[in-house]
Design an enzyme around this catalytic site. Structure first.
Site: not given
Ligand code: NAP
Length: 462
Positions: A386-387
């Site tokens: 996600d990051v």
């Protein structure tokens, strides 16, 4: 020791403990001083406990010893056997116990001292204590996947929750005005307990770390209120520090995800969203072997390693250090990009990399490292998802839209180590994997990094 000398000694111990708690928080905020921070907190806590045990109000140590052994029997195995990846749920359990203790002390004080007690402070302590107890247990259940992690929502949920809280507060006000109305007390406690459960039900597993930090803040405020009720100044200070630091941490986490408190508490983030994890369709990904990756790395002059939750799951940090050393020996500049919410708790990556003794000055925060990606030969993503998802920058329909990310897609080559094409915690697909410059290295992070280190040793120096 005479009574005044003892009282003075206790005061000195309490002041020293309060100073140590403040220093502990300060030192914990940087990896280089974090160990010192932990020691300061531990010494402060020993001083606080010894000071409390010397108070003249204590007439017998028998029950205290029973509680000490019981608590140690639960606490020591929790600390020794729970893996690092389970720290968020372990923290939730600690908050649940702390909050229950505060609420039970409040209950005992209510029945012992009514009508002479400070009913206002006590009500606040108990409301926060009881709701934090059940709320933290629910958070534990969701993180441990004993309960469904997805948000459970229904029409009118916020009205029901706020109505229930309003009723509990109204009863608390009545009890402040008329502390003798004892039959209302169990109703008040019951409503606070139920509210704790209802508060967490609509919140998804992905938001639990933020919620735990907020519950930490409630538990601290409850302990601080308990300090007023028991006339214990150190408890007031320690509770206030806990309350404030928990709140600040929640704010930092919300900012790092570009979300508001209301969105975290009432936004039902993590519900199944149409199109959120749309199938990949015809798009293809390019996969590579650890040997291919080793040759590309050997030819690079600068590499940024991006660790994420998968590195923690695989416990790959020691292999990552070996890779760091092998690359550095070849004269390649290696840095680590640290996203504030990579992993499952704040500082997760810093702790793991520090454990593997990677020099702190190689760990670079997101704002500082992002401008460096375009000049970097290889961004090596290890179990982060996600990051690193570029959709957060441009796809307004994505649930993670607006979350600041690490700009790995701007590096010249991107290599991603993960086991499959599964999405990360937010449940959204990552377009990074379909870019022409991206190579996927499928497998467990520890095994793949280990193979890369081995392969590097047989690649000739440039
Ligand atoms: P992530 O998006 O959850 O992705 C982790 C990736 O690791 C997964 O895609 C998984 O893919 C891979 N993985 C799992 N086990 C692995 C293994 N043994 N070997 C190799 N890969 C493995 O993690 P992230 O990028 O670190 O992002 C953190 C997420 O948590 C964000 O959504 C953040 O908002 C949320 N969050 C974090 C905090 C915090 O305090 N850190 C707080 C609140 C929310 P495979 O299954 O394919 O292997």
């Amino acid at each position: 020791m005479t009574e005044p000398v003892l009282a003075n000694a206790i005061d000195v111990a309490y002041i020293a403990a309060a100073i140590l708690f403040i220093l502990a928080l300060k030192w914990l905020s940087a990896p280089a001083t974090a160990r010192r921070g932990v020691r300061a907190g531990e010494i402060g806590m020993v001083l606080a406990v010894v000071g409390a045990l010397l108070r003249h109000e204590i007439v017998s140590y028998q029950w205290i010893l029973v509680a000490f052994f019981l608590g140690s029997a639960v606490g020591i195995p929790m600390a020794v056997f729970m893996p690092m990846t389970a720290v968020p749920q372990r923290t939730a359990l600690s908050h649940a116990f702390g909050a229950l203790a505060a609420a039970l002390v409040g209950t005992a004080e209510y029945y012992l001292r009514t009508p002479t007690l400070d009913a206002f402070t006590m009500s606040a302590q108990m409301l926060l204590g009881f709701l934090t107890f059940t709320g933290s247990l629910m958070a534990f259940g969701k993180l441990q996947e004993l309960l469904p992690t997805r948000p459970i929502t229904y029409r009118g949920q916020n009205v029901v929750n706020l109505g229930l809280l309003g009723l509990a507060v109204a009863i608390a006000i009545y009890l402040v005005a008329d502390p003798g109305a004892t039959p209302l007390f169990p109703v008040f406690a019951g409503l606070a307990l139920v509210f704790g459960v209802l508060l967490i039900i609509p919140i998804g597993g992905a938001d639990m770390p933020t919620v735990i930090s907020l519950l930490n803040s409630y538990a601290g405020l409850s302990a601080s209120a308990m300090g007023f009720v028991l006339d214990n100044k150190l408890l007031i200070i320690a509770g206030a520090l806990d309350g404030a630091s928990g709140f600040i941490l929640s704010v930092i986490m919300c900012k790092a995800m570009n979300r508001s408190f209301t969105n975290v508490l009432f936004g039902a983030f993590g519900s199944v969203q149409a199109g959120a994890a749309a199938p990949a369709g015809e798009r293809t990904v390019r996969s590579a072997t650890p040997e291919d990756a080793a040759s590309i790395l050997a030819a690079a002059t600068s590499v940024i390693i991006v660790p994420g939750y998968g590195m923690a799951v695989a416990q790959a940090q020691h292999k990552v250090r070996e890779l760091y050393e092998a690359l550095t020996k070849r004269g390649i500049e290696v840095r680590f990009a640290i996203h504030p919410v990579a992993g499952r708790m704040p500082g997760h990556m810093n702790v793991l990399l520090a454990e593997a003794e990677i020099p702190y000055d190689r760990l670079v925060e997101m704002e500082e490292i992002n401008p460096e990606f375009p000049q970097t030969d290889v961004a090596l993503v290890i179990g982060a998802n996600d990051v690193t998802n570029p959709a957060a920058r441009h796809d307004t329909s994505s649930p993670i839209y607006g979350m600041p990310i690490l700009d790995v897609d701007r590096a010249k080559t991107v290599m991603v180590i993960k086991r499959s094409m599964s999405p990360g915690f937010a449940g959204v697909e990552n377009e990074l994997y379909y870019m022409d410059k991206t190579l996927m290295l499928f497998g467990d992070a520890k095994a793949v990094v280990g193979e890369m280190v081995k392969a590097l040793s047989s690649v000739a120096h440039a």
